[in-house]
Design an enzyme around this catalytic site. Structure first.
Site, mmCIF file in Angstrom:
data_model
loop_
_atom_site.group_PDB
_atom_site.id
_atom_site.type_symbol
_atom_site.label_atom_id
_atom_site.label_comp_id
_atom_site.label_asym_id
_atom_site.label_seq_id
_atom_site.Cartn_x
_atom_site.Cartn_y
_atom_site.Cartn_z
ATOM 1 N N SER A 124 0.830 -1.207 0.000
ATOM 2 C CA SER A 124 0.000 0.000 0.000
ATOM 3 C C SER A 124 0.860 1.251 0.000
ATOM 4 O O SER A 124 1.956 1.271 0.576
ATOM 5 C CB SER A 124 -0.889 0.005 1.250
ATOM 6 O OG SER A 124 -1.513 1.249 1.439
ATOM 7 N N TYR A 161 -2.698 -0.211 9.952
ATOM 8 C CA TYR A 161 -2.823 -0.796 8.618
ATOM 9 C C TYR A 161 -1.525 -0.621 7.837
ATOM 10 O O TYR A 161 -0.992 -1.575 7.255
ATOM 11 C CB TYR A 161 -3.987 -0.146 7.864
ATOM 12 C CG TYR A 161 -4.028 -0.488 6.402
ATOM 13 C CD1 TYR A 161 -4.388 -1.762 5.980
ATOM 14 C CD2 TYR A 161 -3.689 0.454 5.434
ATOM 15 C CE1 TYR A 161 -4.404 -2.098 4.630
ATOM 16 C CE2 TYR A 161 -3.712 0.132 4.083
ATOM 17 C CZ TYR A 161 -4.067 -1.144 3.687
ATOM 18 O OH TYR A 161 -4.077 -1.465 2.359
#
Length: 327
Positions: free
Chosen positions: A130, A157
């Protein structure tokens, strides 16, 4: 017969699109997904329904963190290529439910790598990282480069995604199988995730509800259309690194757009004006993202084709067809 490609997260946004593309070019695909309720499972089931009647697609409802099941699945189907896209997504959700990220992102990634390292003749693991690993860094005249330090995640995350990259580096060194991590930059489009801003804004605008604009509208994102993302994923899959090599590649549009500009573009696509409530930035959010995709381009010829206005028009059309929303 060529062995199938395993796609984890096949009921998810990107996994569904990648599986469709692989099938369209004549490959066999085994899709894996637990189909959890992080967002409406009906949308995930609707994605899976698009594979109905396709003999070259098989679906397994499996938790990727179940190492024994993943190993058996790969062994029994002679899997040598994996596109690992299953993960617990969502920056804000990671603050509310951190242990979901431990199991899905950390244990899940380890389970997939263990299955790959035991697979005979294994060729390539492509997995989802990501853009959040870059942290909250300022946008200058150039995009974020893969060589830059990724040491200051501002959400759990992001930390789990960076941990996956480090885990993959160690496994490539220890066991020698090729791996590619793809740092995705704000993927959007038809069949997208309802927790993403453009999707939730669409729902509220069409219902006549106000939208909450975080960061006082001063944030920017490198919005990347789903078809362009799939081009990059498949391109990376088809160009594995050398044995024992682990690489990380950005995959984005390379044209960051301000949040207020995105909202204005969405309003045009929907033919409605939004009532906006301005809010401060939320914990875990970053100010801006901007992908330098020169490495992926050099490797695969990757070149995003769908600009935001066209992409949001396509999304708006899909949304009205899928949900029957009034225009």
């Amino acid at each position: 017969m060529t062995s199938p490609t395993l796609v984890t997260g096949a009921a998810g946004f990107i996994g569904h699109a990648v599986a469709q593309r692989l099938l369209a070019r004549g490959e066999r695909v085994i899709g894996v997904d637990i189909v959890n309720d992080y967002y409406d499972p009906a949308l995930k089931e609707a994605r899976l329904a698009t594979f109905a009647g396709i003999n070259s697609f098989a679906f397994e409802r499996v938790d990727i963190a179940d190492a024994d099941k993943m190993k058996a699945l790969m062994r029994d189907n002679n899997i040598v290529r994996v596109v690992h896209l299953a993960a617990q997504a969502g920056v804000r959700h990671s603050i509310e439910n951190p242990f979901a990220y431990e199991r899905s992102n950390l244990a899940g990634h380890l389970s997939v790598m263990e299955a790959c390292r035991h697979a005979e003749g294994f060729e390539h693991l492509v997995y989802a990282s990501s853009s959040s690993v870059y942290g909250d860094k300022p946008v200058g005249g150039e995009g974020f480069k893969e060589e830059e330090p990724a040491t200051d995640p501002v959400s759990l995350y992001a930390a789990t995604k960076r941990a996956c990259e480090l885990m993959s580096q160690s496994y490539a060194t220890l066991y020698g199988f090729p791996q590619t991590g793809l740092r995705f930059f704000t993927v959007y489009g038809p069949w997208g995730r309802p927790d993403m801003a453009y999707f939730s804004f669409t729902q509220k605008i069409l219902r006549g509800e106000a939208i909450e604009v975080y960061g006082n509208g001063e944030m920017a994102r490198d919005f990347t259309y789903i078809d362009d993302i799939v081009d990059g994923v498949i391109g990376a899959l088809d160009h594995p690194p050398s044995r024992g090599e682990h690489r990380v590649l950005n995959i984005g549009d390379s044209h960051p757009v301000g949040l207020m500009e995105m909202i204005e573009t969405l309003e045009k696509a929907l033919g409605r004006e939004a009532t906006k409530i301005m809010r401060p930035m939320q914990p875990g959010d970053v100010t801006a993202t901007y992908a330098d995709v020169s490495k992926l381009h050099a490797l695969t010829g990757y070149q995003p084709k769908v600009m935001l206005a066209e992409g949001l028009e396509r999304f708006a059309d899909w949304y009205r067809r899928h949900y029957g929303a009034a225009s």
